[in-house]
Design a protein around this motif. Structure first.
Motif, PDB file in Angstrom:
ATOM      1  N   TYR A   1     -25.682 -54.553 -19.619  1.00  0.00           N
ATOM      2  CA  TYR A   1     -26.097 -54.291 -20.994  1.00  0.00           C
ATOM      3  C   TYR A   1     -24.887 -53.747 -21.753  1.00  0.00           C
ATOM      4  CZ  TYR A   1     -31.037 -54.389 -19.423  1.00  0.00           C
ATOM      5  OH  TYR A   1     -32.256 -54.748 -18.906  1.00  0.00           O
ATOM      6  N   ALA A   2     -24.450 -54.492 -22.749  1.00  0.00           N
ATOM      7  CA  ALA A   2     -23.296 -54.074 -23.556  1.00  0.00           C
ATOM      8  C   ALA A   2     -22.113 -53.717 -22.655  1.00  0.00           C
ATOM      9  CB  ALA A   2     -23.656 -52.921 -24.502  1.00  0.00           C
ATOM     10  N   TRP A   3     -21.741 -54.653 -21.784  1.00  0.00           N
ATOM     11  CA  TRP A   3     -20.532 -54.613 -20.959  1.00  0.00           C
ATOM     12  C   TRP A   3     -20.482 -53.468 -19.945  1.00  0.00           C
ATOM     13  CZ3 TRP A   3     -20.586 -55.398 -26.272  1.00  0.00           C
ATOM     14  CH2 TRP A   3     -20.346 -56.718 -26.663  1.00  0.00           C
ATOM     15  N   ARG A   4     -21.676 -52.952 -19.581  1.00  0.00           N
ATOM     16  CA  ARG A   4     -21.761 -51.908 -18.545  1.00  0.00           C
ATOM     17  C   ARG A   4     -23.064 -52.064 -17.781  1.00  0.00           C
ATOM     18  NH1 ARG A   4     -19.139 -46.863 -20.460  1.00  0.00           N
ATOM     19  NH2 ARG A   4     -20.398 -45.511 -19.139  1.00  0.00           N
ATOM     20  N   PHE A   5     -23.202 -51.351 -16.668  1.00  0.00           N
ATOM     21  CA  PHE A   5     -24.507 -51.213 -16.036  1.00  0.00           C
ATOM     22  C   PHE A   5     -25.423 -50.461 -17.016  1.00  0.00           C
ATOM     23  CE2 PHE A   5     -25.062 -51.461 -11.143  1.00  0.00           C
ATOM     24  CZ  PHE A   5     -24.638 -52.771 -11.141  1.00  0.00           C
ATOM     25  N   PRO A   6     -26.747 -50.732 -16.993  1.00  0.00           N
ATOM     26  CA  PRO A   6     -27.646 -49.987 -17.874  1.00  0.00           C
ATOM     27  C   PRO A   6     -27.467 -48.487 -17.660  1.00  0.00           C
ATOM     28  CG  PRO A   6     -28.834 -51.740 -16.736  1.00  0.00           C
ATOM     29  CD  PRO A   6     -27.464 -51.686 -16.132  1.00  0.00           C
ATOM     30  N   LEU A   7     -27.498 -47.740 -18.765  1.00  0.00           N
ATOM     31  CA  LEU A   7     -27.296 -46.290 -18.699  1.00  0.00           C
ATOM     32  C   LEU A   7     -28.267 -45.639 -17.708  1.00  0.00           C
ATOM     33  CD1 LEU A   7     -25.657 -43.987 -19.917  1.00  0.00           C
ATOM     34  CD2 LEU A   7     -27.346 -43.831 -21.760  1.00  0.00           C
ATOM     35  N   ILE A   8     -29.509 -46.107 -17.710  1.00  0.00           N
ATOM     36  CA  ILE A   8     -30.518 -45.506 -16.823  1.00  0.00           C
ATOM     37  C   ILE A   8     -30.123 -45.668 -15.344  1.00  0.00           C
ATOM     38  CG2 ILE A   8     -32.033 -47.551 -16.703  1.00  0.00           C
ATOM     39  CD1 ILE A   8     -34.437 -45.607 -16.801  1.00  0.00           C
ATOM     40  N   ILE A   9     -29.416 -46.752 -15.037  1.00  0.00           N
ATOM     41  CA  ILE A   9     -29.020 -46.991 -13.638  1.00  0.00           C
ATOM     42  C   ILE A   9     -27.779 -46.159 -13.300  1.00  0.00           C
ATOM     43  CG2 ILE A   9     -28.318 -48.770 -11.946  1.00  0.00           C
ATOM     44  CD1 ILE A   9     -31.332 -48.769 -12.829  1.00  0.00           C
ATOM     45  N   GLU A  10     -26.835 -46.053 -14.242  1.00  0.00           N
ATOM     46  CA  GLU A  10     -25.692 -45.155 -13.999  1.00  0.00           C
ATOM     47  C   GLU A  10     -26.199 -43.727 -13.740  1.00  0.00           C
ATOM     48  OE1 GLU A  10     -22.176 -47.403 -16.606  1.00  0.00           O
ATOM     49  OE2 GLU A  10     -22.666 -45.338 -17.070  1.00  0.00           O
ATOM     50  N   LYS A  11     -27.178 -43.300 -14.562  1.00  0.00           N
ATOM     51  CA  LYS A  11     -27.715 -41.932 -14.403  1.00  0.00           C
ATOM     52  C   LYS A  11     -28.450 -41.790 -13.080  1.00  0.00           C
ATOM     53  CE  LYS A  11     -28.278 -40.464 -19.198  1.00  0.00           C
ATOM     54  NZ  LYS A  11     -29.227 -40.327 -20.307  1.00  0.00           N
ATOM     55  N   LEU A  12     -29.212 -42.828 -12.721  1.00  0.00           N
ATOM     56  CA  LEU A  12     -29.982 -42.783 -11.465  1.00  0.00           C
ATOM     57  C   LEU A  12     -29.033 -42.647 -10.270  1.00  0.00           C
ATOM     58  CD1 LEU A  12     -32.997 -45.022 -10.512  1.00  0.00           C
ATOM     59  CD2 LEU A  12     -31.089 -44.819  -8.936  1.00  0.00           C
ATOM     60  N   ILE A  13     -27.944 -43.427 -10.286  1.00  0.00           N
ATOM     61  CA  ILE A  13     -26.985 -43.368  -9.171  1.00  0.00           C
ATOM     62  C   ILE A  13     -26.357 -41.966  -9.102  1.00  0.00           C
ATOM     63  CG2 ILE A  13     -24.794 -44.310  -8.266  1.00  0.00           C
ATOM     64  CD1 ILE A  13     -25.606 -46.977  -9.654  1.00  0.00           C
ATOM     65  N   ARG A  14     -26.042 -41.445 -10.279  1.00  0.00           N
ATOM     66  CA  ARG A  14     -25.415 -40.112 -10.341  1.00  0.00           C
ATOM     67  C   ARG A  14     -26.322 -39.051  -9.703  1.00  0.00           C
ATOM     68  NH1 ARG A  14     -23.428 -40.582 -15.300  1.00  0.00           N
ATOM     69  NH2 ARG A  14     -21.381 -41.175 -14.532  1.00  0.00           N
ATOM     70  N   LYS A  15     -27.632 -39.178  -9.949  1.00  0.00           N
ATOM     71  CA  LYS A  15     -28.604 -38.191  -9.464  1.00  0.00           C
ATOM     72  C   LYS A  15     -29.010 -38.415  -8.017  1.00  0.00           C
ATOM     73  CE  LYS A  15     -31.823 -36.584 -13.041  1.00  0.00           C
ATOM     74  NZ  LYS A  15     -33.181 -36.949 -13.505  1.00  0.00           N
TER      75      LYS A  15
ATOM     76  N   CYS B   1     -37.695 -46.787 -24.809  1.00  0.00           N
ATOM     77  CA  CYS B   1     -37.297 -48.186 -24.561  1.00  0.00           C
ATOM     78  C   CYS B   1     -35.839 -48.291 -24.083  1.00  0.00           C
ATOM     79  CB  CYS B   1     -37.465 -48.996 -25.842  1.00  0.00           C
ATOM     80  SG  CYS B   1     -37.120 -50.744 -25.643  1.00  0.00           S
ATOM     81  N   LEU B   2     -35.612 -49.208 -23.124  1.00  0.00           N
ATOM     82  CA  LEU B   2     -34.255 -49.455 -22.603  1.00  0.00           C
ATOM     83  C   LEU B   2     -33.646 -50.708 -23.203  1.00  0.00           C
ATOM     84  CD1 LEU B   2     -35.003 -49.306 -18.784  1.00  0.00           C
ATOM     85  CD2 LEU B   2     -34.184 -47.438 -20.206  1.00  0.00           C
ATOM     86  N   ASN B   3     -34.475 -51.462 -23.924  1.00  0.00           N
ATOM     87  CA  ASN B   3     -34.094 -52.802 -24.405  1.00  0.00           C
ATOM     88  C   ASN B   3     -33.814 -53.747 -23.248  1.00  0.00           C
ATOM     89  OD1 ASN B   3     -32.485 -52.292 -27.693  1.00  0.00           O
ATOM     90  ND2 ASN B   3     -34.566 -51.968 -26.996  1.00  0.00           N
ATOM     91  N   CYS B   4     -34.628 -53.675 -22.211  1.00  0.00           N
ATOM     92  CA  CYS B   4     -34.500 -54.664 -21.128  1.00  0.00           C
ATOM     93  C   CYS B   4     -35.152 -55.974 -21.550  1.00  0.00           C
ATOM     94  CB  CYS B   4     -35.122 -54.151 -19.830  1.00  0.00           C
ATOM     95  SG  CYS B   4     -36.929 -54.050 -19.837  1.00  0.00           S
ATOM     96  N   TYR B   5     -36.008 -55.897 -22.583  1.00  0.00           N
ATOM     97  CA  TYR B   5     -36.711 -57.041 -23.172  1.00  0.00           C
ATOM     98  C   TYR B   5     -37.658 -57.730 -22.208  1.00  0.00           C
ATOM     99  CZ  TYR B   5     -33.426 -56.387 -27.031  1.00  0.00           C
ATOM    100  OH  TYR B   5     -32.704 -55.846 -28.063  1.00  0.00           O
ATOM    101  N   SER B   6     -38.086 -56.987 -21.204  1.00  0.00           N
ATOM    102  CA  SER B   6     -39.045 -57.524 -20.247  1.00  0.00           C
ATOM    103  C   SER B   6     -40.368 -57.828 -20.963  1.00  0.00           C
ATOM    104  CB  SER B   6     -39.261 -56.493 -19.140  1.00  0.00           C
ATOM    105  OG  SER B   6     -40.102 -57.009 -18.169  1.00  0.00           O
ATOM    106  N   CYS B   7     -40.833 -56.889 -21.785  1.00  0.00           N
ATOM    107  CA  CYS B   7     -42.129 -57.089 -22.471  1.00  0.00           C
ATOM    108  C   CYS B   7     -42.081 -58.319 -23.368  1.00  0.00           C
ATOM    109  CB  CYS B   7     -42.500 -55.835 -23.274  1.00  0.00           C
ATOM    110  SG  CYS B   7     -41.257 -55.328 -24.479  1.00  0.00           S
TER     111      CYS B   7
END
Ligand SMILES: Cc1cc2nc3c(=O)[nH]c(=O)nc-3n(C[C@H](O)[C@H](O)[C@H](O)COP(=O)(O)O)c2cc1C
Length: 263
Positions: free
Chosen positions: A54-68, A217-223
């Motif tokens: 997403y926008a030239w990076r891993f999704p922020l939620i996943i970067e945060k999840l890995i960090r935690k 919303c993460l804007n994954c656009y799944s919905c």
């Protein structure tokens, strides 16, 4: 252990392929996030994290999840991104993150898969999507071979201005653009609740028979992409762009075995 996050199925497809070819365990981070499971993983084999770009990076939620998260057992970590075409400097941030976690960064590779960025223009139709998935297979196989041999992965795509795109533009994207503010629902909605079921962050509820979007919303656009009636739009821009959902890996494999690559 393969850990994947997905909006429209591309990253799950790649993960299912890797789990099968490496005969490795697979964990859905969608399930972990949606059901607020413990961020504690245990694997004797290297970790492989697969997510969309997403926008030239891993999704922020996943970067945060890995960090935690706590990663017990093996101390090596691979990263695979699925994207339309460009991953920017994503690898640099994942390397830094691995170092923070005191894990051995085993490299990053992006796999070009069909585009799901529905606000950006027309999405591929079924035939175009199958052709793109077909052309991604040799690279997915090569990623699997490298992981099996314990070799590092390398980025294969090129992105001009990648430092700016993955840096400043990515920050602005996460700060100002990620939102469901302009999502709207047409009368085509049949209240099936798929948008609720597939939202990885429980941001959708059904109210008076129609989906209502919250502020997570993460804007994954799944919905939007998974709505069977194409009833969810962003303003009016997405009305004519079509929708995209990746075939399940098993379904795709079966249709390929029948010699039917295009549907
Ligand atoms: C919010 C958003 C941002 C995206 N940004 C990029 C990008 O920077 N580069 C790119 O090539 N594709 C981009 N895409 C396309 C997706 O990364 C690509 O279609 C991905 O394979 C979707 O994976 P999924 O089906 O597992 O959700 C973006 C898609 C979305 C929804």
């Amino acid at each position: 252990m393969i850990l994947y996050f997905t909006g429209t199925g591309n990253s799950k497809f790649v993960s299912d392929y890797l789990a099968e070819s490496l005969n490795d365990e697979i964990i859905s981070l969608n399930d972990v996030i949606k059901n607020k499971k413990k961020l504690k993983f245990n694997s004797e084999r290297p970790y492989v994290v697969v997510a969309p770009i997403y926008a030239w990076r891993f999704p922020l939620i996943i970067e945060k999840l890995i960090r935690k998260a706590e990663f017990i057992g093996n101390k090596s970590i691979y990263f695979v991104g699925t994207m339309e075409s460009q991953t920017g400097n994503c690898a640099k941030y994942l390397q830094k993150l691995s170092e923070e976690k005191k894990m051995k960064f085993m490299g990053f590779s992006g796999v070009a898969m069909p585009n799901n960025y529905v606000i950006g223009g027309k999405l591929p139709d079924k035939k175009e999507a199958y052709a793109k998935i077909k052309s991604a297979i040799p690279q997915i196989r090569s990623i699997s071979d490298k992981i099996a041999l314990g070799e590092k992965l390398h980025k294969t795509d090129k992105t001009p201005f990648s430092a700016i795109l993955s840096g400043m533009i990515n920050s602005m994207f996460n700060k100002y653009m990620v939102s469901s503010k302009n999502f709207n629902v047409s009368d085509k909605c049949i209240s099936c609740g798929k948008c609720v079921d597939f939202c990885p962050v429980n941001n959708v509820i059904i109210k008076d028979g129609k989906p209502l979007f919250g502020e997570k919303c993460l804007n994954c656009y799944s919905c939007i992409n998974r709505c069977p009636e194409e009833a969810i739009n962003i303003g009016t821009k997405t009305q004519k762009n079509g929708r995209y959902v990746c075939p399940e890996y098993n379904v795709w494999k079966e249709s390929k075995n029948k010699g039917n690559d295009s549907n």
